[in-house]
Design an enzyme around this catalytic site. Structure first.
Site, PDB file in Angstrom:
ATOM      1  N   GLY A  46       0.057  -1.059  -0.143  1.00 56.86           N
ATOM      2  CA  GLY A  46      -0.207   0.540   0.014  1.00 56.86           C
ATOM      3  C   GLY A  46       1.123   1.277  -0.059  1.00 56.86           C
ATOM      4  O   GLY A  46       1.580   1.137   0.531  1.00 56.86           O
ATOM      5  N   GLN A  51       2.739   9.484   0.941  1.00 54.58           N
ATOM      6  CA  GLN A  51       4.044   9.231   1.140  1.00 54.58           C
ATOM      7  C   GLN A  51       5.432   9.654   0.077  1.00 54.58           C
ATOM      8  O   GLN A  51       6.260   9.301   0.120  1.00 54.58           O
ATOM      9  CB  GLN A  51       3.845   8.079   1.022  1.00 54.58           C
ATOM     10  CG  GLN A  51       3.335   7.065   2.451  1.00 54.58           C
ATOM     11  CD  GLN A  51       3.606   5.742   2.554  1.00 54.58           C
ATOM     12  OE1 GLN A  51       1.897   5.150   1.943  1.00 54.58           O
ATOM     13  NE2 GLN A  51       4.390   5.066   3.054  1.00 54.58           N
ATOM     14  N   CYS A  95       5.520   0.325   7.611  1.00 55.49           N
ATOM     15  CA  CYS A  95       5.275   1.066   6.602  1.00 55.49           C
ATOM     16  C   CYS A  95       6.748   1.608   5.471  1.00 55.49           C
ATOM     17  O   CYS A  95       8.142   1.772   5.664  1.00 55.49           O
ATOM     18  CB  CYS A  95       4.792   2.367   7.792  1.00 55.49           C
ATOM     19  SG  CYS A  95       4.369   4.280   6.193  1.00 55.49           S
ATOM     20  N   LEU A  96       6.703   2.053   4.317  1.00 53.93           N
ATOM     21  CA  LEU A  96       7.292   2.528   3.276  1.00 53.93           C
ATOM     22  C   LEU A  96       8.012   3.851   3.711  1.00 53.93           C
ATOM     23  O   LEU A  96       9.101   3.804   3.236  1.00 53.93           O
ATOM     24  CB  LEU A  96       6.828   2.252   1.744  1.00 53.93           C
ATOM     25  CG  LEU A  96       6.506   1.206   1.161  1.00 53.93           C
ATOM     26  CD1 LEU A  96       5.925   1.437   0.212  1.00 53.93           C
ATOM     27  CD2 LEU A  96       7.861  -0.176   1.262  1.00 53.93           C
ATOM     28  N   HIS A 137      -4.423   1.661   7.377  1.00 54.04           N
ATOM     29  CA  HIS A 137      -2.717   1.927   7.568  1.00 54.04           C
ATOM     30  C   HIS A 137      -3.239   3.079   6.361  1.00 54.04           C
ATOM     31  O   HIS A 137      -2.874   4.217   7.018  1.00 54.04           O
ATOM     32  CB  HIS A 137      -2.582   0.556   7.146  1.00 54.04           C
ATOM     33  CG  HIS A 137      -0.705   1.300   7.179  1.00 54.04           C
ATOM     34  ND1 HIS A 137      -0.149   1.200   8.322  1.00 54.04           N
ATOM     35  CD2 HIS A 137       0.025   2.360   6.023  1.00 54.04           C
ATOM     36  CE1 HIS A 137       1.475   1.726   7.933  1.00 54.04           C
ATOM     37  NE2 HIS A 137       1.376   2.140   7.184  1.00 54.04           N
ATOM     38  N   GLU A 138      -3.536   2.857   5.571  1.00 55.32           N
ATOM     39  CA  GLU A 138      -2.870   3.079   4.373  1.00 55.32           C
ATOM     40  C   GLU A 138      -4.242   5.123   4.220  1.00 55.32           C
ATOM     41  O   GLU A 138      -3.639   6.477   4.361  1.00 55.32           O
ATOM     42  CB  GLU A 138      -3.778   3.585   2.951  1.00 55.32           C
ATOM     43  CG  GLU A 138      -2.522   2.042   2.159  1.00 55.32           C
ATOM     44  CD  GLU A 138      -0.644   2.380   2.722  1.00 55.32           C
ATOM     45  OE1 GLU A 138      -0.637   4.111   2.935  1.00 55.32           O
ATOM     46  OE2 GLU A 138      -0.384   1.702   3.129  1.00 55.32           O
ATOM     47  N   HIS A 141      -2.540   7.585   6.810  1.00 54.80           N
ATOM     48  CA  HIS A 141      -1.831   8.361   6.077  1.00 54.80           C
ATOM     49  C   HIS A 141      -2.194   9.594   5.986  1.00 54.80           C
ATOM     50  O   HIS A 141      -1.750  10.207   5.707  1.00 54.80           O
ATOM     51  CB  HIS A 141      -0.764   7.538   5.109  1.00 54.80           C
ATOM     52  CG  HIS A 141       0.212   7.138   5.071  1.00 54.80           C
ATOM     53  ND1 HIS A 141       0.969   7.504   5.811  1.00 54.80           N
ATOM     54  CD2 HIS A 141       0.284   5.597   5.205  1.00 54.80           C
ATOM     55  CE1 HIS A 141       1.849   6.630   6.233  1.00 54.80           C
ATOM     56  NE2 HIS A 141       1.467   5.508   6.005  1.00 54.80           N
TER      57      HIS A 141
END
Length: 181
Positions: A46, A51, A95-96, A137-138, A141
């Site tokens: 994701g 991000q 997380c990226l 989660h996304e 963000h």
């Protein structure tokens, strides 16, 4: 398609609430394409627009992990959770934007989400398992919230210090690379 740089925490853009998309343009379609390419290359399941430095309510995801299975890339514009189960599930999240850091996070086990697709059509789906965890989660963000915000302050500070060091080390490497260049 372009692989875009992923912002690393702490970056103030990761803590901002994103603006809704009012009109879906070719720029949004290109962004979604780039985000999917970036997510797959990372690799991740994701990625939210903030991000990659875009403060709009767009996320991409694909939770198909089986290499034999058909990928299921999804683009969600202005996603909103319309229902969440009382039953919860704990999943070890990463997380990226917070590389190599993981923590067990408890979230609703199932959610129903409504969003617009790239053509501006309203979509709705009931997500369970990893898909439910990922979409929550996304969406976090898009609201300026990171998974580490669910952790106790000491653990959150420890991870943040590691990310500050990682960013400093990466910048030193870039400077050294340019000097050699």
């Amino acid at each position: 398609m372009t692989i875009r740089p992923i912002l690393i925490h702490p970056d103030p853009r990761l803590k901002k609430r994103c603006a809704p998309v009012t009109e879906i343009t070719d720029a949004h379609r290109k962004l979604a394409e780039d985000m999917l390419e970036t997510m797959y290359a990372a690799p991740g399941i994701g990625l939210a627009a903030p991000q990659v430095g875009v403060l709009e309510r767009i996320l991409v995801m694909d939770c198909v992990k089986d290499p034999e299975a058909e990928p299921r890339p999804m683009v969600l514009i202005n996603p909103e959770i319309t229902w969440a189960s009382e039953e919860t599930r704990v999943y070890e999240e990463g997380c990226l934007s917070i590389p190599d850091q993981f923590a067990e996070i408890e979230r609703p086990a199932e959610v129903r989400v409504r969003w617009l697709d790239l053509e501006g059509r309203e979509q709705e789906e009931h997500f369970t398992g990893l898909w439910a965890t990922c979409v929550q989660h996304e969406i976090d963000h898009l609201d300026g919230k990171l998974f580490i915000d669910y952790l106790k302050p000491l653990r959150r500070q420890m991870i943040t210090r590691k990310m500050v060091k990682l960013k400093r080390d990466r910048e030193r490497e870039r400077v050294a690379e340019r000097a050699r260049g």
